[in-house]
Design a protein around this motif. Sequence first.
Motif, mmCIF file in Angstrom:
data_model
loop_
_atom_site.group_PDB
_atom_site.id
_atom_site.type_symbol
_atom_site.label_atom_id
_atom_site.label_comp_id
_atom_site.label_asym_id
_atom_site.label_seq_id
_atom_site.Cartn_x
_atom_site.Cartn_y
_atom_site.Cartn_z
ATOM 1 N N GLN A 34 70.112 90.411 85.371
ATOM 2 C CA GLN A 34 69.668 91.746 85.299
ATOM 3 C C GLN A 34 69.841 92.616 83.811
ATOM 4 O OE1 GLN A 34 71.676 94.330 88.215
ATOM 5 N NE2 GLN A 34 69.857 95.580 88.201
ATOM 6 N N GLN A 35 71.201 92.296 83.445
ATOM 7 C CA GLN A 35 71.799 92.718 82.152
ATOM 8 C C GLN A 35 70.699 92.340 80.983
ATOM 9 O OE1 GLN A 35 75.619 91.781 81.407
ATOM 10 N NE2 GLN A 35 76.487 93.066 83.301
ATOM 11 N N ASP A 36 70.052 91.291 81.161
ATOM 12 C CA ASP A 36 69.167 90.737 80.043
ATOM 13 C C ASP A 36 67.780 91.144 80.309
ATOM 14 O OD1 ASP A 36 68.260 89.201 77.956
ATOM 15 O OD2 ASP A 36 68.069 87.342 79.108
ATOM 16 N N HIS A 38 66.644 93.168 82.578
ATOM 17 C CA HIS A 38 66.668 94.662 83.242
ATOM 18 C C HIS A 38 65.035 94.791 84.357
ATOM 19 C CE1 HIS A 38 69.040 95.882 79.906
ATOM 20 N NE2 HIS A 38 68.341 95.434 79.393
ATOM 21 N N SER A 40 63.590 95.979 87.965
ATOM 22 C CA SER A 40 64.161 96.863 88.869
ATOM 23 C C SER A 40 64.866 96.417 90.096
ATOM 24 C CB SER A 40 62.893 97.565 89.523
ATOM 25 O OG SER A 40 61.832 96.607 90.093
ATOM 26 N N THR A 95 61.268 88.206 83.661
ATOM 27 C CA THR A 95 61.552 88.075 84.909
ATOM 28 C C THR A 95 60.409 87.284 85.749
ATOM 29 O OG1 THR A 95 62.705 90.171 84.905
ATOM 30 C CG2 THR A 95 62.073 89.414 87.091
ATOM 31 N N HIS A 442 69.347 100.734 87.439
ATOM 32 C CA HIS A 442 68.817 99.639 86.480
ATOM 33 C C HIS A 442 69.974 98.925 85.892
ATOM 34 C CE1 HIS A 442 65.408 102.309 87.682
ATOM 35 N NE2 HIS A 442 64.615 101.161 87.237
ATOM 36 N N GLY A 443 70.924 98.911 86.130
ATOM 37 C CA GLY A 443 72.129 98.022 85.640
ATOM 38 C C GLY A 443 72.736 98.852 84.347
ATOM 39 N N ASP A 444 72.576 100.322 84.151
ATOM 40 C CA ASP A 444 73.510 100.887 82.980
ATOM 41 C C ASP A 444 74.723 100.983 83.442
ATOM 42 O OD1 ASP A 444 70.873 100.936 81.886
ATOM 43 O OD2 ASP A 444 70.383 103.096 82.287
#
Length: 509
Positions: A34-36, A38, A40, A95, A442-444
């Motif tokens: 998810q960090q790479d 991004h 949803s 993704t 969104h992983g922020d």
Amino acid sequence: MPVHPWRGVITVCLGVMMAFVNVSSTIGALGVIQQDLHPSASTLVWVTSAYSLVVATLVMFAGTLADLVGRRAVFLGGAVVFTAGSLLAYAADSTGLLITAQAVMGVGGAAVLPASLSIVSHSFSDPHQRTRAIGAWAGCSGLGLAVGPLGAGLLLGSFTWHAVYLIDVVIGAVTVILTPFMVPETKHPTRRLDLAGVLLGTVVIASATYAIIEGGSSGYTSGRIVTVYGVFAVSLVLFLTVEARHHDPMLDLRLFRNASYTAVMGVAAASMFGFVGTSLLAVLYMERVQQLSALATGVRLLAMFATYIVVSALAGRLVQKVGFTLMLTAGLVILGGGALALLAIGPFTGYSALWPGLLVAGIGSALLTAPSTAAAVNSVPRLQAGMASATVNMFRQIGSVLGPSVLGTLVTTRFPRYLEDQLITSGVPAPDASEITAGAVHGDTAAALPAGLAHTVTEAAARAFTDAVHLGLLIGGITLLVIAIPTAIFVRHRNTSTPSATAVELAVS
């Protein structure tokens, strides 16, 4: 020179382990993915669910194909496709491509799982030996689940998430090399292709599974999902009609006249629902709330997976002493109890609150997997073992879809609501709380915020995510306890042959 049956069992168990390594290693790497990339929250669900969707959709067809063209041939082909899918996942840079790779691995897994179980079932004529072999088969699934997060954690310490999929490439290559030498070829001598049943069955399972997964994010009453429900209903009616009239159906519906056999299929689905669903929630909690690395998470999951492996090795013998009714009912109650015991975890608690629930859940799962599989396979004639193994695998895969999709979606959809409420309660203005929540989805991280606000957001996020995990665990645990009731009522202590079977009985008392 004939091959010793246990050599073949060990070889096909490598393929089973490969299939489950993919499940747990992908879950362990989700945070890094998810960090790479991004994606949803709704797209991230498909990174794990695409594999299960394809397996559940194709597993019945693969079981039929194995009977027709050869169980070893289908298993070997599945191992080759799975290895190719793992290489594609290793090379994925988006993704969409990663989800595609998971779908390719799903095609391979759909062939590997029923063919391997059918090979194991046909390797032994004695029901007791067969049950022990199925126990080994089930134990390898647990070994795969344990190896996945540990291997992922070790690799993620030095490499990108892509390297996680090299584990399956190695296991797959070894499996492909050994299979022609260690696994004898067997077929169903009189089986015929049920083309209409294959096509309609594929539509039934695909539409149901898609609605389950996608409905969690887009809403189960949305127009698109309602349309899929319609496709499912129509195709199901047609499938049942065709199978009831076909002289050699892909799925012999007469098997389900036996209430015990039908209940066992429900147990198979529930076991994976609880096992994979609870595993996912535990991983999400450790990575998102406790901020643990993938390796640290994998080590802590050993309380569940190592216990599963050890108890699975004993389950085959234990079921011979206590019978299916007590074994399966107790397994559901213990697995549900383990999920509920995990409600002891809090936003700032340590491992002492986590491991007891994981250990109990591991015991419960181990009491279910091999015995439920053995109950299904041993209750039909050996010539129908391929059909029974494919069916029980289909229900297990449906459970593995339901677990992470339903429980995971509960967490991902409830977390934003809980977080926004926690932020507002902590004094953050509503517009700012809404903006922070959108970023968190969104992983922020809170690292870019002012120090005081970052501390507030971090604590609020931990509380909110824990509350969301608690909801998933509560629903999962209660579901398992409820399913234990019909299991106790309908599953017979001793499995006998079904109306369509010749006299085949598992001598368990």
